[in-house]
Design an enzyme around this catalytic site. Sequence first.
Site, PDB file in Angstrom:
ATOM      1  N   TYR A  77      -5.690 -14.763  48.217  1.00 27.93           N
ATOM      2  CA  TYR A  77      -4.970 -15.112  49.448  1.00 27.93           C
ATOM      3  C   TYR A  77      -5.414 -16.451  50.033  1.00 27.93           C
ATOM      4  CZ  TYR A  77      -4.799  -9.964  49.258  1.00 27.93           C
ATOM      5  OH  TYR A  77      -4.676  -8.672  48.864  1.00 27.93           O
ATOM      6  N   SER A  78      -6.573 -16.938  49.579  1.00 28.61           N
ATOM      7  CA  SER A  78      -7.166 -18.114  50.213  1.00 28.61           C
ATOM      8  C   SER A  78      -6.275 -19.339  50.080  1.00 28.61           C
ATOM      9  CB  SER A  78      -8.526 -18.411  49.587  1.00 28.61           C
ATOM     10  OG  SER A  78      -9.038 -19.612  50.096  1.00 28.61           O
ATOM     11  N   PRO A 126     -11.425  -8.552  47.965  1.00 20.89           N
ATOM     12  CA  PRO A 126     -11.719  -9.956  47.653  1.00 20.89           C
ATOM     13  C   PRO A 126     -10.553 -10.853  48.051  1.00 20.89           C
ATOM     14  CG  PRO A 126     -12.299  -8.548  45.810  1.00 20.89           C
ATOM     15  CD  PRO A 126     -11.613  -7.675  46.812  1.00 20.89           C
ATOM     16  N   CYS A 127     -10.885 -12.012  48.604  1.00 20.92           N
ATOM     17  CA  CYS A 127      -9.842 -12.818  49.252  1.00 20.92           C
ATOM     18  C   CYS A 127      -9.377 -14.011  48.436  1.00 20.92           C
ATOM     19  CB  CYS A 127     -10.359 -13.308  50.603  1.00 20.92           C
ATOM     20  SG  CYS A 127     -11.874 -14.281  50.468  1.00 20.92           S
ATOM     21  N   GLN A 128      -9.916 -14.201  47.210  1.00 15.89           N
ATOM     22  CA  GLN A 128      -9.563 -15.422  46.462  1.00 15.89           C
ATOM     23  C   GLN A 128      -8.051 -15.562  46.261  1.00 15.89           C
ATOM     24  OE1 GLN A 128     -11.842 -13.211  45.667  1.00 15.89           O
ATOM     25  NE2 GLN A 128     -13.659 -14.104  44.732  1.00 15.89           N
TER      26      GLN A 128
END
Length: 362
Positions: A85-86, A81-83
């Site tokens: 790093y976003s 899941p990229c939240q």
Amino acid sequence: MKRYNIMDLFAGVGGLSYGFSMLPQFDIVAANEIEKDISVAYTLNYPNVKMLNCDINNLTEDILKKALKGQKVDIVVGGPPCQSYSTLGKRQNDEKANLFKQYKRVLKILQPKAFIFENVVGILSMDKGNLFKQVRAEFEELGYNLRYKVLDAVDFGVPQRRQRVFLVGFKEKNDFVFPSPTHGDGLKPYVTLKDAIGDLPTLKSGEQKSNYDTGITNEFLKFVRDNNASVVEEHIAPKNGEHLIKIMQTLTDGQSKDDLPENIRPKSGYGNTYAKLWWGKPSTTITRNFACPSSSRCIHPRDSRAMSIREGARLQSFPDDYKFYGSDGMKRLEIGNAVPPLLSIAIAKQMLEALKNQDAVN
């Protein structure tokens, strides 16, 4: 014909799996996804894949062996899941930011000859670039030779600007060559919103229609539409209040809230909120909030309304017969977090070439 077995981690709805499922040399044998509804959606599209619906932390060697039934995994694909790093989020170096260590742990158990790790470009600058250095060092520790590159989905026929970083590792010499753009300057023209969703019927706020407006008129529609289908599903405009409808109808192509008359201009929001997309250009990056005009640029430029689930899926290049599952909010999450299928096809083709080269040498 030599075949290669694949496991998809953090599989989501299967956008990254899609490209590999289209090539007969690849067999997707297992997938892991923590969210129940999303795992159901994945299985609707890949019924022959063993779905492990659990937290990756709980994927033990025994569970993996039992699920694989003695099959060797040649390639692992997936992106945590990229939240965390976003660049749009709070960018926290939290437990989610360290899920790559679980990806590494599964790699260590399965020992595939290659892997593909996908994520948002924000991971490159997280902690002044140190996090991505650590990610690479951890994978190199397992004996993988690495190559990475930022790819933009719009360059591969997706009607959306969507940059993602792909890190590819090989146990032996890494012959992986990243795909070359097919669309852009001097190539095929970018796929615009009009190209991608212009065949769908016009809708007003809260309205639903299920018949296509036109036939298949371009290469993109040839990809997403079934020649024999006359009915389109999930094409329902979200119902909005009178004030928001007035805002959406006042904006013209590509305008945002700062272009609105003061009497109806929202007091809060970023520059790209309450903003219309361009009919003659690709979309900006869509997120799970693609039906929420107060969240990001996502207002339909022709119809002056919020986007339907089908339109969101089209902007990600999902075929019209691809299945999503759960509430409308869950379906938008499945779509907004996915790797666009057209981009995954380009990646899968290059992985096959690299494997063929490696096998020829060996």
